[in-house]
Design a protein around this motif. Structure first.
Motif, PDB file in Angstrom:
ATOM      1  N   LEU A  54      -7.601  -2.425 -18.924  1.00 21.15           N
ATOM      2  CA  LEU A  54      -8.460  -1.268 -18.660  1.00 21.15           C
ATOM      3  C   LEU A  54      -7.685  -0.033 -18.228  1.00 21.15           C
ATOM      4  N   GLY A  55      -6.379  -0.141 -18.084  1.00 22.93           N
ATOM      5  CA  GLY A  55      -5.583   1.033 -17.737  1.00 22.93           C
ATOM      6  C   GLY A  55      -5.832   1.543 -16.341  1.00 22.93           C
ATOM      7  N   LEU A  56      -6.012   0.638 -15.364  1.00 19.68           N
ATOM      8  CA  LEU A  56      -6.231   1.030 -13.966  1.00 19.68           C
ATOM      9  C   LEU A  56      -5.138   0.408 -13.091  1.00 19.68           C
ATOM     10  N   PRO A  57      -3.892   0.844 -13.243  1.00 20.20           N
ATOM     11  CA  PRO A  57      -2.795   0.165 -12.531  1.00 20.20           C
ATOM     12  C   PRO A  57      -2.843   0.355 -11.024  1.00 20.20           C
ATOM     13  N   PHE A  58      -3.227   1.544 -10.553  1.00 20.49           N
ATOM     14  CA  PHE A  58      -3.172   1.787  -9.116  1.00 20.49           C
ATOM     15  C   PHE A  58      -4.332   1.121  -8.384  1.00 20.49           C
ATOM     16  N   PHE A  59      -5.489   1.042  -9.028  1.00 21.81           N
ATOM     17  CA  PHE A  59      -6.579   0.247  -8.460  1.00 21.81           C
ATOM     18  C   PHE A  59      -6.143  -1.204  -8.323  1.00 21.81           C
ATOM     19  N   SER A  60      -5.517  -1.728  -9.371  1.00 21.80           N
ATOM     20  CA  SER A  60      -5.093  -3.127  -9.341  1.00 21.80           C
ATOM     21  C   SER A  60      -4.013  -3.363  -8.293  1.00 21.80           C
ATOM     22  N   LEU A  61      -3.045  -2.437  -8.195  1.00 20.66           N
ATOM     23  CA  LEU A  61      -1.996  -2.589  -7.180  1.00 20.66           C
ATOM     24  C   LEU A  61      -2.583  -2.561  -5.776  1.00 20.66           C
ATOM     25  N   ALA A  62      -3.560  -1.681  -5.547  1.00 24.56           N
ATOM     26  CA  ALA A  62      -4.184  -1.606  -4.219  1.00 24.56           C
ATOM     27  C   ALA A  62      -4.897  -2.905  -3.874  1.00 24.56           C
ATOM     28  N   MET A  63      -5.613  -3.477  -4.839  1.00 19.20           N
ATOM     29  CA  MET A  63      -6.335  -4.706  -4.559  1.00 19.20           C
ATOM     30  C   MET A  63      -5.386  -5.889  -4.399  1.00 19.20           C
ATOM     31  N   ILE A  64      -4.318  -5.925  -5.172  1.00 15.11           N
ATOM     32  CA  ILE A  64      -3.341  -7.005  -5.007  1.00 15.11           C
ATOM     33  C   ILE A  64      -2.671  -6.901  -3.642  1.00 15.11           C
ATOM     34  N   ALA A  65      -2.375  -5.669  -3.206  1.00 11.64           N
ATOM     35  CA  ALA A  65      -1.791  -5.481  -1.872  1.00 11.64           C
ATOM     36  C   ALA A  65      -2.751  -5.933  -0.785  1.00 11.64           C
ATOM     37  N   ALA A  66      -4.046  -5.684  -0.975  1.00 14.24           N
ATOM     38  CA  ALA A  66      -5.036  -6.149   0.005  1.00 14.24           C
ATOM     39  C   ALA A  66      -5.150  -7.673  -0.013  1.00 14.24           C
ATOM     40  N   ASP A  67      -5.118  -8.258  -1.202  1.00 15.60           N
ATOM     41  CA  ASP A  67      -5.186  -9.723  -1.302  1.00 15.60           C
ATOM     42  C   ASP A  67      -3.995 -10.395  -0.616  1.00 15.60           C
ATOM     43  N   ALA A  68      -2.874  -9.682  -0.549  1.00 17.37           N
ATOM     44  CA  ALA A  68      -1.649 -10.278  -0.012  1.00 17.37           C
ATOM     45  C   ALA A  68      -1.777 -10.689   1.445  1.00 17.37           C
ATOM     46  N   PHE A  92       0.818  -1.217   0.000  1.00 22.73           N
ATOM     47  CA  PHE A  92       0.000   0.000   0.000  1.00 22.73           C
ATOM     48  C   PHE A  92       0.852   1.267   0.000  1.00 22.73           C
ATOM     49  N   SER A  93       1.935   1.266   0.727  1.00 17.55           N
ATOM     50  CA  SER A  93       2.790   2.456   0.710  1.00 17.55           C
ATOM     51  C   SER A  93       3.422   2.650  -0.663  1.00 17.55           C
ATOM     52  N   ALA A  94       3.816   1.552  -1.325  1.00 20.85           N
ATOM     53  CA  ALA A  94       4.381   1.668  -2.674  1.00 20.85           C
ATOM     54  C   ALA A  94       3.324   2.137  -3.671  1.00 20.85           C
ATOM     55  N   THR A  95       2.103   1.620  -3.564  1.00 20.68           N
ATOM     56  CA  THR A  95       1.038   2.048  -4.473  1.00 20.68           C
ATOM     57  C   THR A  95       0.766   3.537  -4.351  1.00 20.68           C
ATOM     58  N   TRP A  96       0.660   4.040  -3.113  1.00 20.86           N
ATOM     59  CA  TRP A  96       0.400   5.472  -2.898  1.00 20.86           C
ATOM     60  C   TRP A  96       1.597   6.306  -3.332  1.00 20.86           C
ATOM     61  N   LEU A  97       2.801   5.823  -3.085  1.00 25.53           N
ATOM     62  CA  LEU A  97       4.000   6.546  -3.500  1.00 25.53           C
ATOM     63  C   LEU A  97       4.058   6.682  -5.018  1.00 25.53           C
ATOM     64  N   PHE A  98       3.842   5.589  -5.731  1.00 27.60           N
ATOM     65  CA  PHE A  98       3.896   5.639  -7.186  1.00 27.60           C
ATOM     66  C   PHE A  98       2.799   6.535  -7.748  1.00 27.60           C
ATOM     67  N   PHE A  99       1.630   6.513  -7.123  1.00 29.70           N
ATOM     68  CA  PHE A  99       0.546   7.376  -7.574  1.00 29.70           C
ATOM     69  C   PHE A  99       0.905   8.853  -7.386  1.00 29.70           C
ATOM     70  N   LEU A 100       1.437   9.207  -6.218  1.00 31.37           N
ATOM     71  CA  LEU A 100       1.806  10.598  -5.977  1.00 31.37           C
ATOM     72  C   LEU A 100       2.903  11.057  -6.923  1.00 31.37           C
ATOM     73  N   LEU A 101       3.853  10.176  -7.221  1.00 31.56           N
ATOM     74  CA  LEU A 101       4.926  10.555  -8.129  1.00 31.56           C
ATOM     75  C   LEU A 101       4.416  10.702  -9.566  1.00 31.56           C
ATOM     76  N   ARG A 102       3.523   9.808  -9.980  1.00 32.37           N
ATOM     77  CA  ARG A 102       2.992   9.927 -11.339  1.00 32.37           C
ATOM     78  C   ARG A 102       2.173  11.203 -11.512  1.00 32.37           C
ATOM     79  N   GLU A 103       1.418  11.572 -10.464  1.00 26.38           N
ATOM     80  CA  GLU A 103       0.562  12.746 -10.552  1.00 26.38           C
ATOM     81  C   GLU A 103       1.257  14.017 -10.065  1.00 26.38           C
ATOM     82  N   PHE A 104       2.556  13.949  -9.839  1.00 26.46           N
ATOM     83  CA  PHE A 104       3.271  15.124  -9.322  1.00 26.46           C
ATOM     84  C   PHE A 104       3.101  16.357 -10.212  1.00 26.46           C
TER      85      PHE A 104
END
Length: 414
Positions: A342-356, A42-54
Motif C-alpha cells: 500500500l505504499g505506507l512505509p512510515f505508518f508501518s514503521l511506527a506501528m512496528i516500533a510500537a509493537d516492539a 520512533f526516533s528513526a521513523t520520524w527522522l527518515f520521514f523528515l529527511l524524505r520530506e525535506f
C-alpha cells in the motif's frame, strides 16, 4: 479456631507479595531493552520521514503550505495545542525548528543526552504536527503520542551513548555538554514563558521537566551515592514503569479499536475489504504485485479475515507468552506487507516500533548480539584478539551481549 491462624497466614502472604511487587516496580526500570527499541524505532521513523520530506517541508508544515499561519493560529487558539512554530511566522524560524527536529531525532536514536533530547524530540513532533494537523495519518498520531510517553521513560539504559558514557565514566551526566544543553533549553523556555508562547498547562509541564532534570544533574554530580540519588532513582523507576505500562495499553487500545471497528464494516464481514485499496493508484506503488494479489479471491479473503482476527485477539493474549509472540510476529509481517503493497512505509514503521514494546527480552538480546557482532566484523578493533571457533548460537549470543551490555544497566543513564 483454626480459621484465625489461616487468615493471618493469608494476610501475611498477601503483604509479602505486595511488598515484592512494590520492590520490583520501584527498585529498577523494567523493560530496558524494550524501551530502547521503542526509542530507536520512533526516533528513526520520524527522522527518515523528515529527511524524505525535506524538499517539501515548506508545503507540509511551513509558510508555503495551503494551511496558512493564520488558519493554524485560529485552530490552535481553539484546541490549545502546542507548537513553537506559532511563536513566529518567519521562514527562518520555521527552518530552524525543522533542522532542530531532524537533529534531535538523530541524537535520540543514538541515545545522546537522552533526558534533554527526548524533550526536544517531543517539542519537534508536536510543533510540526500541530502546525498542519491535516497532513498526518494514523502513523503520525502514534508518533505524536509516543513522543510524549518517551519523555517519561528511562529509555537509554542500554544501546545508547548515554549507557556507554555511564560505563566508561561512571555517570551518564559526566561532561560539560549536559549543563550547556540544559542552559540553552532554559533560555528558550524563559523566552517562551515571557512572550506567552506556552499555555498554562504546558508552562507548568516544561518548568517541572527543567527543574527535575537540573536537580537530577546536581545530585548525580555531587551526591551520586547519597539518599537523594536513591530517592530520585525510585521516583524515576516508578515514572518509567508507569510510562511503559501506558505504552503497552496504548498499543492494545489501538489494535482493539481498529479490530472492533472493522468487524462492523460490511466489506470486512464479507472478506473483500482488502480488494478495494489494491485497486487505487494512490495505494499501489507496485501495480503488478497489487494486481496479482487482488486477482486471488481466496488470498484477499484470508488476509481480510486474518487482519481482523489478529487485531481483535491480540489484547487478550498479552499474558500468554507463546500466543502473544505468534500474534506479534503476524502483526509485524502485516505492517511490513502494508508498507510494500500500500505504499505506507512510515505508518508501518511506527506501528512496528510500537509493537516492539512486547518483544521478548531473549530475542532482543540475541538481536543485539548479532548486531554487535556484525559491527565488530565490519570495524574490527586493532587490539582485538583472534576470534575463537564459533560456539553454539545461543552461547555466542549470550557472550556477545555480556561484552556490550551489563546485566544490570546501572548506573542508569536515563
Amino acid at each position: 479456631m483454626r480459621r484465625a491462624p489461616e487468615a493471618a497466614r493469608a494476610v501475611a502472604r498477601a503483604r509479602a507479595a505486595a511488598g515484592r511487587a512494590v520492590a520490583r516496580v520501584s527498585g529498577r526500570a523494567l523493560g530496558p531493552y524494550q524501551s530502547a527499541v521503542v526509542r530507536i524505532g520512533f526516533s528513526a521513523t520520524w527522522l527518515f520521514f523528515l529527511l524524505r520530506e525535506f524538499p517539501h517541508r515548506g508545503e507540509l508544515y511551513g509558510p508555503d503550505g495551503p494551511w496558512s499561519f493564520g488558519l493554524a493560529e485560529r485552530l490552535i487558539a481553539s484546541n490549545h495545542a502546542f507548537s513553537v512554530l506559532m511563536w513566529s511566522d518567519s521562514g527562518v524560524w520555521f527552518q530552524t525548528v525543522y533542522a532542530v527536529s531532524v537533529l534531535s531525532s538523530l541524537l535520540l536514536m543514538l541515545g545522546w543526552r537522552t533526558r534533554a533530547t527526548s524533550v526536544v524530540f517531543m517539542v519537534g513532533v508536536l510543533s510540526l504536527q500541530n502546525r498542519s494537523v491535516f497532513m498526518g495519518d494514523g502513523g503520525d498520531n502514534v508518533i505524536h503520542l509516543m513522543a510524549i510517553y518517551l519523555v517519561l521513560t528511562r529509555c537509554a539504559q542500554v544501546w545508547s551513548l548515554d549507557a556507554r558514557r555511564a560505563r566508561l565514566r561512571g555517570s551518564a551526566s559526566a561532561g560539560a555538554a549536559g549543563p550547556v544543553l540544559w542552559g540553552v533549553l532554559g533560555a528558550v523556555f524563559a523566552y517562551g514563558a515571557v512572550t506567552d508562547g506556552f499555555g498554562l498547562g504546558w508552562l507548568a509541564a516544561f518548568a517541572a521537566l527543567w527543574v527535575v532534570c537540573a536537580l537530577w544533574w546536581m545530585v548525580d554530580r555531587y551526591e551520586p551515592e547519597g539518599e537523594g540519588r536513591a530517592v530520585l532513582d525510585v521516583l524515576a523507576n516508578l515514572v518509567h514503569n508507569a510510562g511503559l505500562l501506558v505504552i503497552m495499553a496504548e498499543v492494545c487500545l489501538i489494535y482493539a479499536t481498529a479490530g472492533w471497528y472493522k468487524i462492523q464494516g460490511s466489506r470486512w464481514q464479507d472478506g473483500t475489504a482488502l480488494y478495494y485499496p489494491l485497486g487505487l493508484d494512490y495505494f499501489s506503488p507496485w501495480p503488478g504485485l497489487s494486481g496479482v494479489l487482488a486477482g486471488s479471491g481466496t488470498m484477499v479473503m484470508l488476509l481480510s479475515y486474518g487482519t481482523v482476527a489478529v487485531q481483535v485477539a491480540f489484547p487478550f493474549t498479552v499474558f500468554n507468552r507463546r500466543i502473544k509472540n505468534v500474534l506479534l510476529a503476524l502483526m509485524m509481517l502485516e505492517h511490513a506487507g502494508i508498507a510494500v503493497l500500500l505504499g505506507l512505509p512510515f505508518f508501518s514503521l511506527a506501528m512496528i516500533a510500537a509493537d516492539a514494546v512486547f518483544l521478548p527480552t531473549v530475542f532482543l538480546l540475541w538481536l543485539g548480539a548479532r548486531a554487535s557482532g556484525g559491527v565488530r566484523r565490519v570495524l574490527p578493533s586493532p587490539d582485538a584478539a583472534p576470534e575463537a571457533p564459533e560456539a553454539p548460537e545461543a552461547a555466542a549470543a549470550v557472550a556477545a551481549v555480556a561484552a556490550v551490555a551489563p546485566a544490570d544497566p546501572s548506573p542508569s543513564p536515563r
